[in-house]
Design a protein around this motif. Structure first.
Motif, short mmCIF file in Angstrom:
data_model
loop_
_atom_site.label_atom_id
_atom_site.label_comp_id
_atom_site.label_asym_id
_atom_site.label_seq_id
_atom_site.Cartn_x
_atom_site.Cartn_y
_atom_site.Cartn_z
N PRO A 134 -37.26 -7.58 -37.52
CA PRO A 134 -36.55 -8.63 -37.71
C PRO A 134 -35.34 -8.71 -36.84
O PRO A 134 -34.99 -9.72 -36.54
CB PRO A 134 -36.61 -8.77 -38.93
CG PRO A 134 -37.47 -7.85 -39.66
CD PRO A 134 -37.63 -6.73 -38.68
N PHE A 135 -34.75 -7.59 -36.92
CA PHE A 135 -33.28 -7.68 -36.14
C PHE A 135 -33.36 -8.07 -34.75
O PHE A 135 -32.50 -8.75 -34.33
CB PHE A 135 -32.73 -6.33 -36.48
CG PHE A 135 -31.21 -6.14 -36.00
CD1 PHE A 135 -30.15 -6.75 -36.75
CD2 PHE A 135 -30.78 -5.54 -34.88
CE1 PHE A 135 -28.83 -6.64 -36.18
CE2 PHE A 135 -29.67 -5.42 -34.39
CZ PHE A 135 -28.45 -6.06 -35.03
N THR A 136 -34.51 -7.53 -34.05
CA THR A 136 -34.40 -7.68 -32.65
C THR A 136 -34.81 -9.30 -32.52
O THR A 136 -34.13 -9.63 -31.30
CB THR A 136 -35.71 -6.92 -32.20
OG1 THR A 136 -35.55 -5.45 -32.19
CG2 THR A 136 -35.80 -7.03 -30.65
N GLU A 137 -35.67 -9.87 -33.13
CA GLU A 137 -35.93 -11.23 -33.14
C GLU A 137 -34.53 -12.04 -33.25
O GLU A 137 -34.49 -13.01 -32.38
CB GLU A 137 -36.97 -11.69 -34.01
CG GLU A 137 -38.29 -11.04 -33.90
CD GLU A 137 -39.15 -11.48 -35.07
OE1 GLU A 137 -38.84 -12.48 -35.84
OE2 GLU A 137 -40.37 -10.98 -35.03
N LEU A 188 -34.46 -4.22 -27.83
CA LEU A 188 -33.79 -3.14 -28.59
C LEU A 188 -35.22 -2.12 -29.28
O LEU A 188 -36.21 -2.81 -29.63
CB LEU A 188 -33.00 -3.71 -29.82
CG LEU A 188 -32.52 -2.94 -30.97
CD1 LEU A 188 -31.42 -3.71 -31.79
CD2 LEU A 188 -33.58 -3.04 -32.03
N ARG A 189 -34.79 -0.94 -29.23
CA ARG A 189 -35.92 0.01 -29.74
C ARG A 189 -35.23 0.82 -30.76
O ARG A 189 -34.10 1.62 -30.37
CB ARG A 189 -36.30 0.76 -28.58
CG ARG A 189 -37.69 1.44 -29.24
CD ARG A 189 -38.43 2.21 -27.93
NE ARG A 189 -37.58 2.82 -27.09
CZ ARG A 189 -37.22 4.32 -27.41
NH1 ARG A 189 -37.83 4.95 -28.38
NH2 ARG A 189 -36.58 4.99 -26.29
N LEU A 201 -29.49 -11.75 -40.71
CA LEU A 201 -30.30 -10.79 -41.51
C LEU A 201 -29.81 -10.62 -42.81
O LEU A 201 -30.43 -10.71 -43.77
CB LEU A 201 -30.28 -9.35 -40.69
CG LEU A 201 -31.51 -8.49 -41.46
CD1 LEU A 201 -32.60 -8.93 -40.76
CD2 LEU A 201 -31.30 -6.99 -40.74
N LEU A 202 -28.27 -10.39 -42.68
CA LEU A 202 -27.79 -10.46 -44.27
C LEU A 202 -27.93 -11.55 -44.91
O LEU A 202 -28.29 -11.86 -46.18
CB LEU A 202 -26.30 -10.23 -44.09
CG LEU A 202 -25.66 -8.96 -43.64
CD1 LEU A 202 -24.30 -8.95 -43.43
CD2 LEU A 202 -26.35 -7.82 -44.58
N GLU A 203 -27.98 -12.76 -44.34
CA GLU A 203 -28.19 -14.34 -44.99
C GLU A 203 -29.29 -14.47 -45.28
O GLU A 203 -29.85 -14.61 -46.62
CB GLU A 203 -27.87 -15.21 -43.98
CG GLU A 203 -27.99 -16.73 -44.52
CD GLU A 203 -27.63 -17.58 -43.24
OE1 GLU A 203 -27.05 -18.76 -43.81
OE2 GLU A 203 -28.16 -17.51 -42.29
N ARG A 204 -30.57 -13.93 -44.79
CA ARG A 204 -31.84 -13.93 -45.03
C ARG A 204 -32.09 -13.14 -46.31
O ARG A 204 -32.66 -13.43 -47.21
CB ARG A 204 -32.72 -13.58 -43.68
CG ARG A 204 -34.11 -13.71 -44.38
CD ARG A 204 -35.20 -13.07 -43.32
NE ARG A 204 -34.88 -11.42 -43.42
CZ ARG A 204 -35.60 -10.60 -42.66
NH1 ARG A 204 -36.14 -10.80 -41.77
NH2 ARG A 204 -35.42 -9.27 -42.96
N ASP A 205 -31.61 -11.94 -46.27
CA ASP A 205 -31.99 -10.92 -47.11
C ASP A 205 -31.44 -10.91 -48.63
O ASP A 205 -31.64 -10.64 -49.47
CB ASP A 205 -32.04 -9.42 -46.55
CG ASP A 205 -33.09 -9.25 -45.44
OD1 ASP A 205 -34.06 -10.06 -45.40
OD2 ASP A 205 -32.83 -8.18 -44.80
#
Length: 367
Positions: free
Chosen positions: A203-206, A224-225, A293-297
């Motif tokens: 999800p972070f890569t997207e 990113l990997r 990501l923080l907003e979503r989670d």
């Protein structure tokens, strides 16, 4: 969610200062060394309970004073309001209170007020070692998953004990069997951290790719990997394979404390092929992906802190960044700058924006 007021007492270069804040944009302007970054640091302290630089708490106390105090009023929604206080005292345990009640564990505070900070040194995320990139992962997951933070604290404590034992052995064999005991105790935390980091990377890569396209407008492909030794073998096998090396070097040479994020552009290492502009755009995109990501989670709109971005970015990228973060999709934003007119000029095209400008000089704020 936003911070409606901020009160500093004996914090950094501030004696006593109280600010009423805009729910959208707050600009701190003034010469270098005036205390603009310290105001952003105060906001970060209230959100995370510590300095974003990793400095010990004693350095946040004003010179010559025994302690400092920060107070913030957070409005979480139309009906929920928090009064949060951070108390720092030299040679004493830090105290964080919410609505008059101290936290039993400081870790319980992390994640209640999600925050992202963008600073000039963020280029280290690409240019320096893996520790900086792990810190980005840990900062993100610690704000969204209390179990992650608990496992991280536990892992780091056991790792320090294991390293101390290796130094005590000074290259001798471990006849006590304590190394094996530590390895067994480390395994549950290591496994959890590894699994959460794996689930984080997709999800972070997207979100990273989305932010990069919005900021840069470039055609190149960035990737990113997530890289971990646990992708190749189990924890027990990894520890067993490196035990002799650990004994000789007197430190733990393998584990999830060696994890990394690998960045690439068009199939090549990003740090080697990216231009200065591409590098800056990528670093900003990392932080904006963290924000999303923080907003979503957390189901809350994070606070965004932008420190001295104008002197490190060209005008076009600053304009693209501000257009992005001042849109309706972002919440409360704090910006520091040396030019009193620059922010005004950049946001003139958005007259409906709720914003405040604060003038900072020698540890005093007006505005």
């Amino acid at each position: 969610m936003y911070l409606s007021s901020l009160t500093l007492t004996q914090f950094k270069n501030y004696g006593s200062q109280q600010l009423e804040l805009s729910p959208r944009l707050n600009c701190f302007v003034g010469p270098n060394g005036a205390g603009k970054t310290n105001l952003l640091e105060a906001v970060y302290y209230l959100c995370m309970g510590k300095s974003h630089t990793g400095n010990p708490d004693q350095y946040a106390i004003r010179h010559g004073e025994d302690g400092s105090r920060l107070e913030g009023i957070f409005l979480l929604d139309a009906s929920e309001r928090d009064k949060t206080v951070v108390k720092l005292r030299k040679r004493q345990r830090k105290v964080i209170e919410r609505n008059g009640t101290p936290y039993d564990r400081l870790a319980d505070h992390v994640g209640r007020y999600p925050v992202v900070i963008i600073v000039p040194d963020d280029s280290a995320l690409v240019l320096e070692g893996s520790e900086v990139r792990r810190r980005l992962i840990d900062n993100s997951l610690s704000q969204t998953d209390p179990a992650y933070l608990n496992h991280l604290i536990h892992y780091n404590r056991l790792l320090a004990n294991r390293n101390a034992l290796l130094k005590e052995l000074a290259g001798r064999s471990d006849t006590s069997g304590l190394l094996s005991v530590y390895d067994q105790q480390l395994e549950p935390a290591a496994t959890y951290l590894h699994q959460r980091r794996q689930s984080f990377s997709g999800p972070f890569t997207e979100l990273l790719l989305e932010a990069y396209a919005a900021i840069s407008g470039e055609k190149e492909q960035v990737e990113l990997r997530y890289k971990s030794q646990l992708e190749e073998q189990s924890w027990a096998a990894l520890m067993e394979a490196n035990r002799e090396k650990d004994r000789v070097l007197q430190r733990t040479t393998a584990g999830i404390h060696r994890d990394d994020l690998v960045f690439s552009q068009d199939g090549h290492p990003l740090r080697r092929v990216a231009s200065q502009g591409q590098l800056k755009s990528f670093v900003l995109s990392l932080k904006l992906a963290q924000y999303r990501l923080l907003e979503r989670d957390t189901q809350r709109t994070p606070i965004l802190l932008l420190d001295d971005i104008f002197d490190k970015l060209d005008q076009d990228r600053v304009r693209q960044l501000l257009t992005l973060v001042l849109g309706s999709a972002y919440g409360q934003v704090f910006i520091s700058d040396t030019d009193p007119e620059r922010v005004t000029q950049l946001i003139e095209g958005n007259p409906a924006l709720d914003w405040r400008r604060f003038l900072v000089a020698d540890g005093r704020v007006t505005g």
